[in-house]
Design an enzyme around this catalytic site. Sequence first.
Site, PDB file in Angstrom:
ATOM      1  N   GLY A  24      -1.900   4.939  -4.244  1.00  0.00           N
ATOM      2  CA  GLY A  24      -2.382   3.667  -4.769  1.00  0.00           C
ATOM      3  C   GLY A  24      -1.703   2.497  -4.095  1.00  0.00           C
ATOM      4  O   GLY A  24      -1.339   2.557  -2.918  1.00  0.00           O
ATOM      5  N   GLY A  56      -6.818  -0.413   4.887  1.00  0.00           N
ATOM      6  CA  GLY A  56      -5.839  -1.395   4.433  1.00  0.00           C
ATOM      7  C   GLY A  56      -6.365  -2.815   4.557  1.00  0.00           C
ATOM      8  O   GLY A  56      -6.098  -3.667   3.693  1.00  0.00           O
ATOM      9  N   ASP A  57      -7.124  -3.077   5.606  1.00  0.00           N
ATOM     10  CA  ASP A  57      -7.725  -4.395   5.793  1.00  0.00           C
ATOM     11  C   ASP A  57      -8.741  -4.674   4.684  1.00  0.00           C
ATOM     12  O   ASP A  57      -8.854  -5.794   4.190  1.00  0.00           O
ATOM     13  CB  ASP A  57      -8.420  -4.481   7.154  1.00  0.00           C
ATOM     14  CG  ASP A  57      -7.533  -3.976   8.279  1.00  0.00           C
ATOM     15  OD1 ASP A  57      -6.314  -4.146   8.184  1.00  0.00           O
ATOM     16  OD2 ASP A  57      -8.077  -3.403   9.240  1.00  0.00           O
ATOM     17  N   GLY A 109      -0.689   4.338   0.218  1.00  0.00           N
ATOM     18  CA  GLY A 109      -1.586   5.386   0.684  1.00  0.00           C
ATOM     19  C   GLY A 109      -2.333   6.036  -0.455  1.00  0.00           C
ATOM     20  O   GLY A 109      -2.897   5.370  -1.322  1.00  0.00           O
ATOM     21  N   SER A 129       0.832  -1.196   0.000  1.00  0.00           N
ATOM     22  CA  SER A 129       0.000   0.000   0.000  1.00  0.00           C
ATOM     23  C   SER A 129       0.869   1.249   0.000  1.00  0.00           C
ATOM     24  O   SER A 129       1.802   1.366   0.795  1.00  0.00           O
ATOM     25  CB  SER A 129      -0.918  -0.008   1.223  1.00  0.00           C
ATOM     26  OG  SER A 129      -1.619   1.212   1.304  1.00  0.00           O
TER      27      SER A 129
END
Length: 331
Positions: free
Chosen positions: A230, A256-257, A227, A225
């Site tokens: 992308g 993120g999960d 942020g 990730s």
Amino acid sequence: MENLEFITVTLNPAIDQTIFVEDLTPGAVHRAKDSHRQAGGKGINVATMLSLYGKSVAVTGFLGASNPSIFSKHFKEYGLRDEFIRVGGETRTGIKIVDTISSETTDINLLGPSPLETQQRDLVDRIQKIAKPGMWVVLAGSLPKNVKPEYMRTLIKAVHSAGSLVAVDSSGEALATAIDAGADLVKPNVDELSEYLGEDLTEFSSAVAAAKNLHREKIPNLVVSLGGQGALFLTPDAELMAGAPKVKVISTVGAGDSMLAGVLAGISQKSSPADCARLATVFAWSRLQMLQPYLPGKDVIQRQMAQIPIQPLNRSVRSTSVQRISDPNRN
């Protein structure tokens, strides 16, 4: 729930409490403008998004016996099969203070209970009992106090012995142990990748090069990730970057999960690597705009997926700075 498709393991779940204040000043008294409280923990967040997409999921790990009601209610509401082992004490609270003026966030993560060694063995036995060949098992989040990083190796060995696949979303020594133990999919953010490699990946080109090397040497499936920029998606068949849509961010809790849930949902329905990346990005997109877990209908998801730009990583990349990432669910 005989057609179980996924298991998520949250060793150190948390009650996520988000508090909104204006102009946060250390040492001052503040009156909260709003607050929100929900069951959380990385594996539970992944499971919830998968369930919203129509997948059958069991959740397990260690849950404090003194305050389980918010979790029991959540599991019932989202149709999650509760396989948690109850341990002594209270499940911890993760406090997220959002300054509505500066848009900055302050995170305070409390300590949770410590599972006994017998309970740790019980969890291994429980996972082996319900895991099936070809199933994905997600190990997500931080370790409780007194649980050693080597426990990740024990869990991965147990999952593999059942013929299942392991996806890991953790950090620090737990992440390093999981990579060394042969995790099938890993989803760090760029800061965690930097920490693992001992490199300062401040440039986009250096982050891409590091991800490619790790993928080709150790990890069959790697998601990194970046942020707001992308994410990188590297599989045995493709190495891609998915751009991030422009959204009004309400909360980063669970984003993120949700991305990991989207990747696994795509893999489970045998989508192409590009469509897995698009679906993962839409999952994260949906979560960023809501305080509670949310997914639109599948027709809307398809339209949103069409808006996600995908670029092969074998093309030349600009030397831009990588956006730093804060994830309150890591600790």
